[in-house]
Design an enzyme around this catalytic site. Structure first.
Site, mmCIF file in Angstrom:
data_model
loop_
_atom_site.group_PDB
_atom_site.id
_atom_site.type_symbol
_atom_site.label_atom_id
_atom_site.label_comp_id
_atom_site.label_asym_id
_atom_site.label_seq_id
_atom_site.Cartn_x
_atom_site.Cartn_y
_atom_site.Cartn_z
ATOM 1 N N HIS A 45 -10.311 -0.794 -2.550
ATOM 2 C CA HIS A 45 -9.402 -1.878 -2.178
ATOM 3 C C HIS A 45 -8.155 -1.763 -3.047
ATOM 4 O O HIS A 45 -8.185 -2.074 -4.229
ATOM 5 C CB HIS A 45 -10.112 -3.217 -2.411
ATOM 6 C CG HIS A 45 -9.267 -4.395 -2.074
ATOM 7 N ND1 HIS A 45 -9.148 -4.872 -0.793
ATOM 8 C CD2 HIS A 45 -8.496 -5.194 -2.844
ATOM 9 C CE1 HIS A 45 -8.345 -5.913 -0.795
ATOM 10 N NE2 HIS A 45 -7.934 -6.132 -2.028
ATOM 11 N N ASP A 80 -3.735 -1.297 1.611
ATOM 12 C CA ASP A 80 -3.894 -2.496 2.439
ATOM 13 C C ASP A 80 -2.580 -2.899 3.093
ATOM 14 O O ASP A 80 -2.564 -3.286 4.262
ATOM 15 C CB ASP A 80 -4.447 -3.646 1.611
ATOM 16 C CG ASP A 80 -5.909 -3.481 1.258
ATOM 17 O OD1 ASP A 80 -6.498 -2.430 1.636
ATOM 18 O OD2 ASP A 80 -6.480 -4.381 0.625
#
Length: 83
Positions: free
Chosen positions: A72, A77
């Site tokens: 992540h 993202d």
């Protein structure tokens, strides 16, 4: 680092991200982010009620390659969210 004011920010799960960002800004003695927010998590939940609204689920739904998202990270993202 400075933020551009009066610009919309597009964030997936804005409540979570903004709480952390604004906490860090407070520690630094800076003003909180006050931009208009478009939360894509809210948009996805409204458009697909009852379905998963995670960024990975949206990538699958829209056939966006997210194979680079092993961890992540904000940059990956952001790229996926833009697509």
């Amino acid at each position: 680092m400075s933020f551009i004011h009066n610009k919309k920010l597009i964030i997936h799960n804005a409540e979570f991200d903004l709480s952390h960002l604004n906490n860090e800004l407070e520690i630094l003695g800076k003003k909180p982010i006050n931009n208009e927010i478009v939360d894509t998590l809210v948009l996805a939940r409204n458009k697909y009620p009852g379905s998963s609204s995670s960024l990975d689920a949206l990538c699958r739904r829209y056939r966006i390659d997210n194979s680079k998202r092993k961890l992540h990270t904000a940059l990956i993202d952001c790229d996926l969210l833009a697509k």
